[in-house]
Enzyme design. Structure first.
Site, mmCIF file in Angstrom:
data_model
loop_
_atom_site.group_PDB
_atom_site.id
_atom_site.type_symbol
_atom_site.label_atom_id
_atom_site.label_comp_id
_atom_site.label_asym_id
_atom_site.label_seq_id
_atom_site.Cartn_x
_atom_site.Cartn_y
_atom_site.Cartn_z
ATOM 1 C CB SER A 45 -21.359 -61.366 -18.446
ATOM 2 O OG SER A 45 -20.904 -62.326 -17.533
ATOM 3 C CD GLU A 46 -19.601 -59.594 -13.016
ATOM 4 O OE1 GLU A 46 -19.614 -59.836 -11.804
ATOM 5 O OE2 GLU A 46 -20.517 -59.953 -13.789
ATOM 6 C CG ASN A 47 -18.042 -64.211 -18.283
ATOM 7 O OD1 ASN A 47 -18.893 -63.343 -18.298
ATOM 8 N ND2 ASN A 47 -18.269 -65.426 -18.731
#
Length: 217
Positions: A45-47
């Site tokens: 996930s990008e976060n």
């Protein structure tokens, strides 16, 4: 079977053992629930999370453990977290094997528009530009039409996400591959004819010899 589930189950068959895979917002998040048996995949996930598990239920929801869209996720044993700069370094460095993204439009060359509708408030670009540009393989998960209007168009009239074409488009009607800057129909959904797919598509599609029926995990 509803359209979103069919799309997610078909895309899950594209997963290979050991892949690092990013799932976008919407239909793509459902893919994590249909990983084929015996396949170990690491969802990113990008976060800043590698090791995203299925969507949690009830008491398993933790407010501080979310995907890039802010929705609750689980973390599988061995998952790791890090800041978003490292996460985007993985994406931009070409280390993500496959990304699955939603789409508003895909054009006849395989170019994707999925982040903005002029004049409307939408979440914004997020990591889509980086993912389409940096991931080794880009798969689009979207419904074939919206309010009766084709989403696979001759030319996008919405802002493009990237100058790089996507590799595969999966809808509830068909599987369409991008090959040499053209779209080719390679599979139709169960009970759907080639003619029905072509009628629901604005862009001109090449039709593969021996179009097969879409497999579902």
């Amino acid at each position: 079977m509803d359209a979103q589930t069919l799309i997610a189950r078909r895309i899950a068959l594209e997963l290979k053992d050991g892949m690092l895979v990013n799932l976008g917002i919407g239909i793509p998040t459902l893919v994590a629930g249909y990983v084929p048996a015996g396949i170990n995949v690491f969802f990113q996930s990008e976060n800043g999370l590698i090791g995203t598990g299925p969507i949690p239920e009830g008491a398993l929801v933790q407010a501080r453990l979310t995907d890039a869209g802010g929705r609750p996720v689980t973390a599988i044993p061995g998952a790791c977290t890090f800041d978003s700069s490292i996460s985007f370094g993985l994406i931009r460095g070409g280390h993500v094997d496959m990304t699955v993204l939603g789409g508003m439009q895909v054009d006849a060359q395989g170019l994707l528009a999925n982040w903005m509708i002029p004049g409307k408030m939408v979440p914004g670009m997020g990591g889509a530009m980086d993912l389409v540009t940096g991931a080794r393989r880009v798969v689009v998960a979207m419904q074939h039409t919206a309010k009766g209007k084709a989403k696979i168009v001759e030319r996008c009239d919405l802002p493009l996400t990237s100058a790089r074409p996507v590799d595969l488009v999966v809808t509830e009607l068909a599987v369409i591959a991008q090959q040499g800057g053209r779209l080719r129909l390679i599979e139709t959904a169960p009970g759907v004819s080639v003619e029905q797919v072509l009628a629901a598509t604005e862009a001109k599609l090449d039709v593969a010899a021996g179009v097969t029926t879409m497999a579902i995990s």
